[in-house]
Design an enzyme around this catalytic site. Structure first.
Site, mmCIF file in Angstrom:
data_model
loop_
_atom_site.group_PDB
_atom_site.id
_atom_site.type_symbol
_atom_site.label_atom_id
_atom_site.label_comp_id
_atom_site.label_asym_id
_atom_site.label_seq_id
_atom_site.Cartn_x
_atom_site.Cartn_y
_atom_site.Cartn_z
ATOM 1 N N GLU A 5 5.351 24.577 56.607
ATOM 2 C CA GLU A 5 6.241 25.391 57.437
ATOM 3 C C GLU A 5 7.032 24.481 58.355
ATOM 4 O O GLU A 5 6.483 23.564 58.954
ATOM 5 C CB GLU A 5 5.407 26.378 58.274
ATOM 6 C CG GLU A 5 6.186 27.598 58.743
ATOM 7 C CD GLU A 5 5.326 28.526 59.587
ATOM 8 O OE1 GLU A 5 4.413 29.175 59.041
ATOM 9 O OE2 GLU A 5 5.575 28.587 60.802
ATOM 10 N N GLU A 23 -2.187 28.180 60.533
ATOM 11 C CA GLU A 23 -2.073 27.443 61.792
ATOM 12 C C GLU A 23 -3.300 27.688 62.664
ATOM 13 O O GLU A 23 -3.295 28.562 63.539
ATOM 14 C CB GLU A 23 -0.807 27.856 62.571
ATOM 15 C CG GLU A 23 0.477 27.375 61.935
ATOM 16 C CD GLU A 23 1.697 27.563 62.834
ATOM 17 O OE1 GLU A 23 1.585 28.216 63.894
ATOM 18 O OE2 GLU A 23 2.767 27.047 62.459
#
Ligand code: IDC
Length: 354
Positions: free
Chosen positions: A272, A180
């Site tokens: 995710e 991320e």
């Protein structure tokens, strides 16, 4: 077609070819690399689909057919290794019928940077364990804080060189080079990816690579941007996908709409997501989660859910204390999010073989 009929059809295509000559016992070679490639169980998701390839916007199997993989992400392996063991992985493969295990290796927060050899060894081991059970192994370089992946560039080069070198002859490895990215522009991520992808390709020419998008893998939405940043300035490489993450109780229409727009322009993999808020905790929004999953199914976009652990938060699928024991099958050990996601991983796969 159900997984069981695929198992029967593919049973003949046993992968004895994966076995390499065994090193001569007592040879002077010091290399601790395994002598043989772990065989994939016949009929398992990774055996049936074989080497993946990005074709157009889709993830395609060895027959060139688009497929959707569904599975689970571990929690950070520096904290929840106790949840990634023989009994839990058996349950994930055989009871949950997962296609893919995402191996979440943090870099900071007590992760890789503190002991590269130890964490590289753990990932090697989890790859073998996933392989034995017929799952894809998605190796997650879980950079998060700091959010600019360039901060860890030299570490990433070292790690992925070692992983790709060891496992290049396996057909079930997927490389995620940035979990991320945050606090970094799309251009910064693109520059990182264009340096990292050749590093992996030098070892493993056909492995699929995944790249996190800006704003915590939100296609830029969390930064007040959109997928247009990527569409207008795509990564110059082939055989890779962009990742998108969502937490359904936090990320509603603005995120969903970005996903739906991007899906017709960019190859995507949802590495995710949670049914709760972005803290991985709080109440589940199963209705909005289902809306996302229906869309992902319609586009055959693969996903892994956060997370396969027993931490206290609602998004950790197991009740607290489960990982100390060896009972992982069925719904008994699961929190509500676990019951919900297990059902959605267990439902029949569609893996075309011709
Ligand atoms: C969370 C973990 C938590 C940990 C925290 C900080 O559940 O135990 O303390 O990270 O590292 C993400 C991240 C993922 C987060 C998860 C839930 O990729 O690392 O895990 N999340 O907050 N992005 C959105 C949510």
């Amino acid at each position: 077609m159900g997984w069981d009929s695929i198992r029967r059809r593919a049973a003949a295509v046993v992968s004895a070819a994966f076995l390499l000559p065994v090193a001569v016992a007592g040879s002077a070679q010091a290399a601790p690399e395994p002598a043989a490639i772990t065989a994939l169980p016949p009929g398992s998701p990774a055996a049936v689909n074989g080497q993946l390839k990005v074709c157009g916007l889709q993830l395609c199997n060895q027959y060139g057919k688009p497929i959707q993989l569904r599975g689970m992400s571990t929690h950070g392996i520096q904290w929840y290794a106790q949840c990634v063991k023989a009994a839990s992985l058996d349950a994930l493969a055989n009871d949950w019928k997962a296609d893919v295990l995402r191996i979440s290796m943090y870099i900071q927060e007590g992760g890789y940077e503190t002991d590269p050899a130890k964490f590289t060894g753990m990932v090697h081991n989890y790859i073998e364990e996933a392989t034995k059970r017929g799952m894809y192994a998605l190796v997650d370089w879980h950079q998060l804080t700091p959010g600019d992946p360039n901060y860890n560039l030299s570490r990433a080069k070292t790690f992925f060189t070692e992983i790709a070198k060891r496992h290049k002859d396996k057909t079930n490895i997927i490389y995620d080079i940035a979990n991320e990215p945050n606090g970094v522009s799309w251009a910064g991520i693109k520059s990182y990816a264009e340096q990292m992808i050749p590093v992996i390709r030098a070892q493993d020419p056909d492995g699929v690579v995944l790249v996190g998008t800006h704003g915590w893998a939100s296609l830029g939405v969390s930064d007040g941007r959109t997928e247009a940043d990527i569409v207008n300035n795509p990564i110059k490489a082939s055989n890779f996908m962009y990742t998108f993450h969502f937490y359904a109780a936090s990320h509603k229409d603005e995120y969903f709409n970005a996903l739906t727009r991007a899906a017709s322009k960019l190859p995507l993999f949802v590495t995710e997501f949670g049914t709760q808020t972005y803290t991985g905790d709080g109440g589940n929004d199963f209705a909005y989660s289902q809306k996302y999953l229906d869309f992902l199914a319609s586009k055959k976009i693969s996903w892994t859910n956060w997370n396969f652990s027993d931490d206290s938060r609602s998004g950790a699928v197991f009740k607290q204390g489960t990982c100390a024991g060896n009972s992982f099958t069925g719904t008994g050990p699961l929190k509500p999010a676990g019951v919900w996601i297990r059902d959605r991983i267990r439902s029949a796969d569609n893996f075309p073989t011709s």
